[in-house]
Write a protein that holds these residues in place. Structure first.
Motif, PDB file in Angstrom:
ATOM      1  N   ILE A   1      65.788  50.733   3.701  1.00  0.00           N
ATOM      2  CA  ILE A   1      65.502  52.162   3.589  1.00  0.00           C
ATOM      3  C   ILE A   1      64.932  52.444   2.203  1.00  0.00           C
ATOM      4  O   ILE A   1      65.540  52.083   1.197  1.00  0.00           O
ATOM      5  CB  ILE A   1      66.785  52.994   3.804  1.00  0.00           C
ATOM      6  CG1 ILE A   1      67.389  52.680   5.180  1.00  0.00           C
ATOM      7  CG2 ILE A   1      66.493  54.482   3.674  1.00  0.00           C
ATOM      8  CD1 ILE A   1      68.800  53.195   5.358  1.00  0.00           C
ATOM      9  N   THR A   2      63.777  53.071   2.156  1.00  0.00           N
ATOM     10  CA  THR A   2      63.137  53.386   0.880  1.00  0.00           C
ATOM     11  C   THR A   2      63.642  54.723   0.357  1.00  0.00           C
ATOM     12  O   THR A   2      63.496  55.755   1.021  1.00  0.00           O
ATOM     13  CB  THR A   2      61.606  53.431   1.034  1.00  0.00           C
ATOM     14  OG1 THR A   2      61.141  52.166   1.530  1.00  0.00           O
ATOM     15  CG2 THR A   2      60.942  53.723  -0.308  1.00  0.00           C
TER      16      THR A   2
ATOM     17  N   SER B   1      74.486  48.931   3.007  1.00  0.00           N
ATOM     18  CA  SER B   1      74.535  47.907   1.969  1.00  0.00           C
ATOM     19  C   SER B   1      73.553  48.268   0.853  1.00  0.00           C
ATOM     20  O   SER B   1      72.379  48.544   1.115  1.00  0.00           O
ATOM     21  CB  SER B   1      74.177  46.537   2.563  1.00  0.00           C
ATOM     22  OG  SER B   1      74.121  45.546   1.555  1.00  0.00           O
ATOM     23  N   ILE B   2      74.059  48.256  -0.391  1.00  0.00           N
ATOM     24  CA  ILE B   2      73.230  48.620  -1.544  1.00  0.00           C
ATOM     25  C   ILE B   2      73.185  47.452  -2.527  1.00  0.00           C
ATOM     26  O   ILE B   2      74.228  46.972  -2.983  1.00  0.00           O
ATOM     27  CB  ILE B   2      73.787  49.867  -2.268  1.00  0.00           C
ATOM     28  CG1 ILE B   2      73.919  51.042  -1.285  1.00  0.00           C
ATOM     29  CG2 ILE B   2      72.894  50.250  -3.448  1.00  0.00           C
ATOM     30  CD1 ILE B   2      74.615  52.256  -1.886  1.00  0.00           C
ATOM     31  N   ASN B   3      71.986  46.987  -2.826  1.00  0.00           N
ATOM     32  CA  ASN B   3      71.791  45.980  -3.875  1.00  0.00           C
ATOM     33  C   ASN B   3      71.518  46.732  -5.165  1.00  0.00           C
ATOM     34  O   ASN B   3      70.429  47.289  -5.356  1.00  0.00           O
ATOM     35  CB  ASN B   3      70.625  45.058  -3.510  1.00  0.00           C
ATOM     36  CG  ASN B   3      70.471  43.906  -4.478  1.00  0.00           C
ATOM     37  OD1 ASN B   3      70.540  44.095  -5.689  1.00  0.00           O
ATOM     38  ND2 ASN B   3      70.260  42.710  -3.947  1.00  0.00           N
ATOM     39  N   LEU B   4      72.510  46.779  -6.035  1.00  0.00           N
ATOM     40  CA  LEU B   4      72.409  47.577  -7.255  1.00  0.00           C
ATOM     41  C   LEU B   4      71.375  47.016  -8.229  1.00  0.00           C
ATOM     42  O   LEU B   4      70.713  47.783  -8.933  1.00  0.00           O
ATOM     43  CB  LEU B   4      73.781  47.666  -7.932  1.00  0.00           C
ATOM     44  CG  LEU B   4      74.882  48.350  -7.108  1.00  0.00           C
ATOM     45  CD1 LEU B   4      76.233  48.190  -7.790  1.00  0.00           C
ATOM     46  CD2 LEU B   4      74.562  49.822  -6.899  1.00  0.00           C
ATOM     47  N   ALA B   5      71.260  45.699  -8.273  1.00  0.00           N
ATOM     48  CA  ALA B   5      70.318  45.083  -9.208  1.00  0.00           C
ATOM     49  C   ALA B   5      68.877  45.309  -8.782  1.00  0.00           C
ATOM     50  O   ALA B   5      68.013  45.639  -9.599  1.00  0.00           O
ATOM     51  CB  ALA B   5      70.607  43.585  -9.347  1.00  0.00           C
ATOM     52  N   GLN B   6      68.606  45.156  -7.483  1.00  0.00           N
ATOM     53  CA  GLN B   6      67.249  45.294  -6.970  1.00  0.00           C
ATOM     54  C   GLN B   6      66.914  46.707  -6.511  1.00  0.00           C
ATOM     55  O   GLN B   6      65.788  46.986  -6.101  1.00  0.00           O
ATOM     56  CB  GLN B   6      67.030  44.320  -5.812  1.00  0.00           C
ATOM     57  CG  GLN B   6      67.178  42.860  -6.211  1.00  0.00           C
ATOM     58  CD  GLN B   6      66.973  41.919  -5.041  1.00  0.00           C
ATOM     59  OE1 GLN B   6      66.509  42.312  -3.972  1.00  0.00           O
ATOM     60  NE2 GLN B   6      67.318  40.656  -5.237  1.00  0.00           N
ATOM     61  N   LYS B   7      67.937  47.599  -6.558  1.00  0.00           N
ATOM     62  CA  LYS B   7      67.741  49.004  -6.134  1.00  0.00           C
ATOM     63  C   LYS B   7      67.251  49.072  -4.682  1.00  0.00           C
ATOM     64  O   LYS B   7      66.355  49.830  -4.347  1.00  0.00           O
ATOM     65  CB  LYS B   7      66.739  49.710  -7.064  1.00  0.00           C
ATOM     66  CG  LYS B   7      67.144  49.688  -8.545  1.00  0.00           C
ATOM     67  CD  LYS B   7      68.405  50.478  -8.773  1.00  0.00           C
ATOM     68  CE  LYS B   7      68.723  50.635 -10.259  1.00  0.00           C
ATOM     69  NZ  LYS B   7      69.130  49.373 -10.896  1.00  0.00           N
ATOM     70  N   LYS B   8      67.889  48.260  -3.829  1.00  0.00           N
ATOM     71  CA  LYS B   8      67.511  48.219  -2.413  1.00  0.00           C
ATOM     72  C   LYS B   8      68.671  48.698  -1.553  1.00  0.00           C
ATOM     73  O   LYS B   8      69.830  48.394  -1.845  1.00  0.00           O
ATOM     74  CB  LYS B   8      67.121  46.798  -2.004  1.00  0.00           C
ATOM     75  CG  LYS B   8      65.795  46.324  -2.574  1.00  0.00           C
ATOM     76  CD  LYS B   8      65.559  44.858  -2.261  1.00  0.00           C
ATOM     77  CE  LYS B   8      65.514  44.580  -0.783  1.00  0.00           C
ATOM     78  NZ  LYS B   8      65.204  43.147  -0.488  1.00  0.00           N
ATOM     79  N   VAL B   9      68.345  49.436  -0.497  1.00  0.00           N
ATOM     80  CA  VAL B   9      69.356  49.950   0.432  1.00  0.00           C
ATOM     81  C   VAL B   9      69.007  49.479   1.843  1.00  0.00           C
ATOM     82  O   VAL B   9      67.854  49.561   2.266  1.00  0.00           O
ATOM     83  CB  VAL B   9      69.420  51.496   0.402  1.00  0.00           C
ATOM     84  CG1 VAL B   9      70.407  52.016   1.445  1.00  0.00           C
ATOM     85  CG2 VAL B   9      69.793  51.997  -0.992  1.00  0.00           C
ATOM     86  N   GLU B  10      70.030  48.995   2.559  1.00  0.00           N
ATOM     87  CA  GLU B  10      69.842  48.589   3.947  1.00  0.00           C
ATOM     88  C   GLU B  10      70.925  49.206   4.820  1.00  0.00           C
ATOM     89  O   GLU B  10      72.054  49.412   4.366  1.00  0.00           O
ATOM     90  CB  GLU B  10      69.893  47.062   4.098  1.00  0.00           C
ATOM     91  CG  GLU B  10      68.708  46.338   3.497  1.00  0.00           C
ATOM     92  CD  GLU B  10      68.746  44.842   3.790  1.00  0.00           C
ATOM     93  OE1 GLU B  10      69.770  44.383   4.349  1.00  0.00           O
ATOM     94  OE2 GLU B  10      67.778  44.146   3.474  1.00  0.00           O
ATOM     95  N   ARG B  11      70.561  49.491   6.055  1.00  0.00           N
ATOM     96  CA  ARG B  11      71.539  49.899   7.049  1.00  0.00           C
ATOM     97  C   ARG B  11      71.259  49.124   8.326  1.00  0.00           C
ATOM     98  O   ARG B  11      70.145  49.174   8.854  1.00  0.00           O
ATOM     99  CB  ARG B  11      71.490  51.402   7.306  1.00  0.00           C
ATOM    100  CG  ARG B  11      72.621  51.882   8.230  1.00  0.00           C
ATOM    101  CD  ARG B  11      72.846  53.379   8.174  1.00  0.00           C
ATOM    102  NE  ARG B  11      74.186  53.690   8.625  1.00  0.00           N
ATOM    103  CZ  ARG B  11      74.751  54.885   8.557  1.00  0.00           C
ATOM    104  NH1 ARG B  11      74.080  55.905   8.016  1.00  0.00           N
ATOM    105  NH2 ARG B  11      75.978  55.088   8.976  1.00  0.00           N
ATOM    106  N   ARG B  12      72.250  48.353   8.782  1.00  0.00           N
ATOM    107  CA  ARG B  12      72.103  47.505   9.967  1.00  0.00           C
ATOM    108  C   ARG B  12      70.902  46.584   9.874  1.00  0.00           C
ATOM    109  O   ARG B  12      70.170  46.361  10.834  1.00  0.00           O
ATOM    110  CB  ARG B  12      72.018  48.360  11.239  1.00  0.00           C
ATOM    111  CG  ARG B  12      73.230  49.238  11.451  1.00  0.00           C
ATOM    112  CD  ARG B  12      73.047  50.141  12.649  1.00  0.00           C
ATOM    113  NE  ARG B  12      74.027  51.212  12.616  1.00  0.00           N
ATOM    114  CZ  ARG B  12      73.943  52.330  13.330  1.00  0.00           C
ATOM    115  NH1 ARG B  12      72.908  52.516  14.131  1.00  0.00           N
ATOM    116  NH2 ARG B  12      74.870  53.257  13.244  1.00  0.00           N
ATOM    117  N   GLY B  13      70.669  46.080   8.661  1.00  0.00           N
ATOM    118  CA  GLY B  13      69.579  45.147   8.457  1.00  0.00           C
ATOM    119  C   GLY B  13      68.223  45.777   8.244  1.00  0.00           C
ATOM    120  O   GLY B  13      67.245  45.078   7.997  1.00  0.00           O
ATOM    121  N   THR B  14      68.142  47.113   8.329  1.00  0.00           N
ATOM    122  CA  THR B  14      66.875  47.816   8.128  1.00  0.00           C
ATOM    123  C   THR B  14      66.808  48.364   6.705  1.00  0.00           C
ATOM    124  O   THR B  14      67.702  49.109   6.280  1.00  0.00           O
ATOM    125  CB  THR B  14      66.726  48.992   9.120  1.00  0.00           C
ATOM    126  OG1 THR B  14      66.760  48.480  10.458  1.00  0.00           O
ATOM    127  CG2 THR B  14      65.416  49.734   8.893  1.00  0.00           C
TER     128      THR B  14
END
Length: 230
Positions: free
Chosen positions: A151-152, A136-149
């Motif tokens: 990832i920087t 899952s990628i939040n394009l606005a916040q530039k955040k990436v998650e995989r299985r709720g974790t």
């Protein structure tokens, strides 16, 4: 499309499995809520069919746990009860739809197709989120998650991952990545891309025991949007 069937009634689970496989779905069955929770953390699905009355963990609790780390995969709850209070409780815990037993298999299939189509539309564009498999990628916040974790990633790693996810299984060449991310004026080469892909794999895949970012030798890289996760 891959569907998880969480139902402790063996006959009903078999009938659902038979109906879905005849429509081209890939299915997986589990009969216990606790085991289902462990499976949901590890695997990625396009839709979840979940009975309310399960041994181990109830469907209500399981759905609530699932929504704590996955907000995009549609969930259909099955119940032997038709009371409004049960439906409200199901929706409050994150369910997308509700079917009361007995039901027609054709209706279940129609609802699955509708939910998956809606989920794919939300994931592919028109909002601030990009979702591919369990990434899952939040394009606005530039955040990436995989299985709720969370990832920087560095800005370059983030851009490469977004490009691969947006292409949804289409191969992206090294030259395309260089041109789009670095631009024609910057002295980047194919070795640079290989280094960044390796960085990405160490962050996106390795900690989760996956091999999502694939190489098509002589062409480039891709992420299969329908790959069965391990």
């Amino acid at each position: 499309m891959k569907v998880l069937i969480i139902e402790d009634d063996a006959i009903l689970a078999h009938n659902i499995n038979e109906a879905l496989t005849s429509e081209g779905f890939v299915t997986e069955n589990v009969y216990d809520g606790t085991l289902a929770h462990k499976l949901l953390i590890k695997e990625a699905y396009d839709c979840i069919i979940m009975d309310v009355n399960l041994p181990g963990t109830t469907g209500f609790d399981l759905c609530k746990q699932f929504r704590s780390y996955n907000n995009h995969t549609p969930v259909i709850l099955l119940t032997a009860f038709g009371e409004l209070e049960d439906k409200v409780k199901g929706f409050d815990n994150g369910a997308d739809d509700y079917l009361t037993k007995p039901f027609y298999m054709r209706e279940l299939i129609l609802r699955i197709n509708s939910l998956i189509k809606r989920s794919e539309h939300k994931s592919s564009g028109g909002n601030d989120h990009l979702i591919l498999n369990d990434i899952s990628i939040n394009l606005a916040q530039k955040k990436v998650e995989r299985r709720g974790t969370e990832i920087t990633l560095t800005p370059r790693e983030f851009q490469i991952l977004v490009k691969l996810c947006k292409n949804r299984g289409d191969v992206v060449s090294k030259s395309d990545l260089i041109r789009e991310i670095w631009g024609a004026s910057v002295d980047a080469n194919t070795n640079t891309i290989e280094v960044y892909i390796n960085f990405l794999r160490n962050k996106i895949d390795k900690p989760f025991g996956e091999n999502s970012i694939k190489t098509k030798v002589g062409f480039g890289y891709y992420i299969d949007p329908h790959e069965d996760q391990k």
